[in-house]
Design a protein around this motif. Structure first.
Motif, PDB file in Angstrom:
ATOM      1  N   HIS A 125      -3.146   4.876  -2.342  1.00 19.05           N
ATOM      2  CA  HIS A 125      -4.150   5.618  -1.560  1.00 19.05           C
ATOM      3  C   HIS A 125      -3.803   7.102  -1.595  1.00 19.05           C
ATOM      4  O   HIS A 125      -2.838   7.539  -0.971  1.00 19.05           O
ATOM      5  CB  HIS A 125      -4.164   5.089  -0.120  1.00 19.05           C
ATOM      6  CG  HIS A 125      -5.139   5.764   0.773  1.00 19.05           C
ATOM      7  ND1 HIS A 125      -6.397   6.123   0.384  1.00 19.05           N
ATOM      8  CD2 HIS A 125      -5.031   6.148   2.065  1.00 19.05           C
ATOM      9  CE1 HIS A 125      -7.033   6.689   1.396  1.00 19.05           C
ATOM     10  NE2 HIS A 125      -6.210   6.727   2.429  1.00 19.05           N
ATOM     11  N   PHE A 181       0.820   5.202   0.263  1.00 17.72           N
ATOM     12  CA  PHE A 181       0.044   6.361   0.675  1.00 17.72           C
ATOM     13  C   PHE A 181       0.650   7.585  -0.004  1.00 17.72           C
ATOM     14  O   PHE A 181       1.838   7.865   0.174  1.00 17.72           O
ATOM     15  CB  PHE A 181       0.120   6.540   2.194  1.00 17.72           C
ATOM     16  CG  PHE A 181      -0.687   5.553   2.972  1.00 17.72           C
ATOM     17  CD1 PHE A 181      -1.875   5.935   3.583  1.00 17.72           C
ATOM     18  CD2 PHE A 181      -0.271   4.237   3.107  1.00 17.72           C
ATOM     19  CE1 PHE A 181      -2.624   5.032   4.310  1.00 17.72           C
ATOM     20  CE2 PHE A 181      -1.012   3.322   3.832  1.00 17.72           C
ATOM     21  CZ  PHE A 181      -2.198   3.719   4.437  1.00 17.72           C
ATOM     22  N   TRP A 241     -10.049   5.268   2.556  1.00 18.86           N
ATOM     23  CA  TRP A 241      -9.485   3.923   2.556  1.00 18.86           C
ATOM     24  C   TRP A 241     -10.625   2.912   2.557  1.00 18.86           C
ATOM     25  O   TRP A 241     -11.647   3.096   3.209  1.00 18.86           O
ATOM     26  CB  TRP A 241      -8.591   3.683   3.774  1.00 18.86           C
ATOM     27  CG  TRP A 241      -8.160   2.256   3.832  1.00 18.86           C
ATOM     28  CD1 TRP A 241      -8.625   1.292   4.659  1.00 18.86           C
ATOM     29  CD2 TRP A 241      -7.210   1.625   2.963  1.00 18.86           C
ATOM     30  NE1 TRP A 241      -8.024   0.090   4.372  1.00 18.86           N
ATOM     31  CE2 TRP A 241      -7.154   0.271   3.327  1.00 18.86           C
ATOM     32  CE3 TRP A 241      -6.422   2.073   1.916  1.00 18.86           C
ATOM     33  CZ2 TRP A 241      -6.324  -0.635   2.680  1.00 18.86           C
ATOM     34  CZ3 TRP A 241      -5.600   1.177   1.272  1.00 18.86           C
ATOM     35  CH2 TRP A 241      -5.556  -0.173   1.664  1.00 18.86           C
ATOM     36  N   ALA A 276      -6.450   8.959   6.795  1.00 21.70           N
ATOM     37  CA  ALA A 276      -5.263   8.299   6.236  1.00 21.70           C
ATOM     38  C   ALA A 276      -4.345   7.818   7.352  1.00 21.70           C
ATOM     39  O   ALA A 276      -3.790   6.712   7.276  1.00 21.70           O
ATOM     40  CB  ALA A 276      -4.527   9.247   5.302  1.00 21.70           C
ATOM     41  N   VAL A 333       0.855  -1.180   0.000  1.00 26.81           N
ATOM     42  CA  VAL A 333       0.000   0.000   0.000  1.00 26.81           C
ATOM     43  C   VAL A 333       0.892   1.231   0.000  1.00 26.81           C
ATOM     44  O   VAL A 333       1.728   1.398   0.889  1.00 26.81           O
ATOM     45  CB  VAL A 333      -0.943   0.039   1.223  1.00 26.81           C
ATOM     46  CG1 VAL A 333      -1.803   1.294   1.188  1.00 26.81           C
ATOM     47  CG2 VAL A 333      -1.820  -1.207   1.287  1.00 26.81           C
ATOM     48  N   ALA A 387      -5.806   4.659   8.793  1.00 26.05           N
ATOM     49  CA  ALA A 387      -5.566   3.519   7.901  1.00 26.05           C
ATOM     50  C   ALA A 387      -4.112   3.070   7.999  1.00 26.05           C
ATOM     51  O   ALA A 387      -3.830   1.868   8.046  1.00 26.05           O
ATOM     52  CB  ALA A 387      -5.917   3.894   6.458  1.00 26.05           C
TER      53      ALA A 387
END
Length: 146
Positions: free
Chosen positions: A106, A5, A94, A116, A3, A119
């Motif tokens: 993301h 960000f 998310w 955020a 993932v 998450a």
């Protein structure tokens, strides 16, 4: 699963997302772009058509007969009818359904920073998730901060 960000502080989503989409497609992958609101999906569709005059990024909005052929598909929910293994969460929200993909991007701005961060913390407790946090530096380039 990875993932990434992306904290949008200088460049808007309309400038950041197309570059990510180009890299995914150039690497032979497919991308599902998710945004909850119809207006946002329409704006993303226009953006992907016109973000750079010298490029062409084939894409469509979900719900058409050719969804399965689209390298980039814009949708309101997590249904990768184009067979995507990469997902871009383009509205700052998310969704745990993104964990079913190989890689998630993301995107969020300062209005969604609290969500955020939550998450980020939640995913940090998972051994099957690798996280990276990207921020924009003074020159507008992405820099990995975590």
């Amino acid at each position: 699963m990875q993932v990434d960000f992306y904290h949008l502080t200088q460049l808007p989503l309309e400038r950041a997302l197309p570059r990510i989409a180009e890299r995914v497609v150039a690497g032979g992958g497919r991308l599902l772009v998710v945004a909850e609101h119809e207006e946002a999906r329409q704006a993303l569709d226009r953006c992907l058509w016109a973000y750079a005059p010298e490029s062409f990024l084939p894409h469509a909005q979900a719900g058409g007969p050719g969804d399965a052929r689209q390298p980039v598909l814009i949708a309101g929910d997590i249904q990768p009818t184009n067979g995507a293994r990469n997902i871009a969460l383009a509205d700052g929200l998310w969704r745990d359904g993104a964990l079913a993909f190989e890689r998630a991007f993301h995107f969020f701005d300062d209005e969604r920073i609290v969500e955020a961060r939550q998450a980020w913390r939640t995913l940090g407790d998972r051994g099957d998730v690798s996280r990276r946090y990207w921020k924009q530096g003074e020159n507008g380039r992405w820099e990995q901060a975590a």
